[in-house]
Design an enzyme around this catalytic site. Sequence first.
Site, PDB file in Angstrom:
ATOM      1  N   GLY A  63       0.835  -1.155   0.014  1.00 34.07           N
ATOM      2  CA  GLY A  63       0.087   0.116  -0.053  1.00 34.07           C
ATOM      3  C   GLY A  63       0.860   1.288  -0.112  1.00 34.07           C
ATOM      4  N   SER A  64       0.361   2.582   0.358  1.00 38.44           N
ATOM      5  CA  SER A  64       0.968   3.536   0.446  1.00 38.44           C
ATOM      6  C   SER A  64       1.952   3.735   1.663  1.00 38.44           C
ATOM      7  CB  SER A  64      -0.164   4.825   0.787  1.00 38.44           C
ATOM      8  OG  SER A  64      -0.493   4.694   2.148  1.00 38.44           O
ATOM      9  N   SER A  65       3.127   4.559   1.107  1.00 34.90           N
ATOM     10  CA  SER A  65       4.291   4.731   1.912  1.00 34.90           C
ATOM     11  C   SER A  65       3.731   5.371   3.075  1.00 34.90           C
ATOM     12  CB  SER A  65       5.105   5.762   1.159  1.00 34.90           C
ATOM     13  OG  SER A  65       5.643   4.957  -0.017  1.00 34.90           O
ATOM     14  N   VAL A  67       1.198   4.958   5.103  1.00 33.18           N
ATOM     15  CA  VAL A  67       0.455   3.952   5.962  1.00 33.18           C
ATOM     16  C   VAL A  67       1.781   3.089   6.493  1.00 33.18           C
ATOM     17  CG1 VAL A  67      -0.917   2.239   6.206  1.00 33.18           C
ATOM     18  CG2 VAL A  67      -1.646   4.118   4.921  1.00 33.18           C
ATOM     19  N   ALA A  68       2.675   2.708   5.505  1.00 36.08           N
ATOM     20  CA  ALA A  68       4.003   1.730   5.956  1.00 36.08           C
ATOM     21  C   ALA A  68       4.662   2.380   6.918  1.00 36.08           C
ATOM     22  CB  ALA A  68       4.774   1.446   4.622  1.00 36.08           C
ATOM     23  N   GLU A  82       5.848  -3.603   0.853  1.00 36.01           N
ATOM     24  CA  GLU A  82       5.986  -3.495  -0.748  1.00 36.01           C
ATOM     25  C   GLU A  82       4.855  -2.426  -1.227  1.00 36.01           C
ATOM     26  OE1 GLU A  82       4.571  -3.170  -4.379  1.00 36.01           O
ATOM     27  OE2 GLU A  82       3.302  -4.963  -3.641  1.00 36.01           O
ATOM     28  N   CYS A 121       1.229  -2.151  -9.217  1.00 36.25           N
ATOM     29  CA  CYS A 121       2.355  -1.521  -8.742  1.00 36.25           C
ATOM     30  C   CYS A 121       3.563  -1.450  -9.703  1.00 36.25           C
ATOM     31  CB  CYS A 121       2.782  -2.142  -7.324  1.00 36.25           C
ATOM     32  SG  CYS A 121       1.830  -1.990  -5.881  1.00 36.25           S
TER      33      CYS A 121
END
Length: 342
Positions: A63-65, A67-68, A82, A121
Amino acid sequence: ALYMGNRTTLKVSSNVSVVMEQMIRLLHYVGLPPEDVDMIHCSGHSMGEVLERAQPKMTQFTGSSGVAELLTKTLEGRIRVEDAGFDWKVLGPDVPTTDGSVAYVAGVCDQDAYACSGQKCSAQSILIAHVNWLETDLLEMMKSRAAQRSLDDLTVGPVLSHTTENLLEHVTKLLKLPGSHLLFGGKELDPNTHNVPACYGAIEPTAVFVPLQSILSSADATRLCTKEIFGPMQVVTSFKDGELNDVLTLLASMDAKLTAAVVSSDPHFLHDVLSQTENGTTYAGLRARTTGAPQNHWFGPAGDPRAAGIGSPGAILSTWSCHREIIHDALLSENDQPPPIS
């Protein structure tokens, strides 16, 4: 995760959760024990609370950077990522001499950018072509292929993460940069023939040309042109002899280092680009594409110790197992003596 013997809890985007549920039911049908996978339907916020309370041994996040980064702190680093992929393709100065080769490259560019409506992606997000390619029919071939895509056969389809308004607003912002122009697309799918709900996006496959120096003119311009749009949209730019360093500067500015491609048969050009860039998977040669890693090769970002891999045996081992050793040293003979004092 299952292959490596883990008990798995699965949560996917709410937009596609019902699809993944059917996938799990299919796995049950072909023999997966029902107790091996738990699936949860909930919002991202609710899943965050579950993870914070449960503190699983490992979480693999796609997912999004943003949230990571949040999950990395919540889970105290027990995470593999990822995340976003703004994937680039560079076309070198050595253009093949046959029309068939140019058509092949154009077809791969179209497929990389617009298959699955760009919702992957590994989608080609920016095409950086040496000016020699602009003297061929490459862009016209790409435009022709894009025009053949249709909602009828789902070669173009709804965009789940952006509305039509959002997508067209991004196009408008790109076109405000000096020297920019629309190559093709930039319009909503025919509103008389599509019934895509307003909460989703429905636009034609789109390409916007932005001069390289306009992209590099400011941090804001670079950020705009390298913003990942999870949809059928790409930026196209060009470079001349002597501007490869500017191209490398642009590539180095990108945070999402997932997949990339260098289309060239010139070993010196390939070396110059490959030795000064970092991506989880980079394809090189005339057949190079950005898409293909999820099915065939390691698929994960480079330069991040949290990088998750998807697809290959090595990726599965890296993400879903850990190194441990058990040393059996049990047999004691009558002649064994206690170790000397030291």
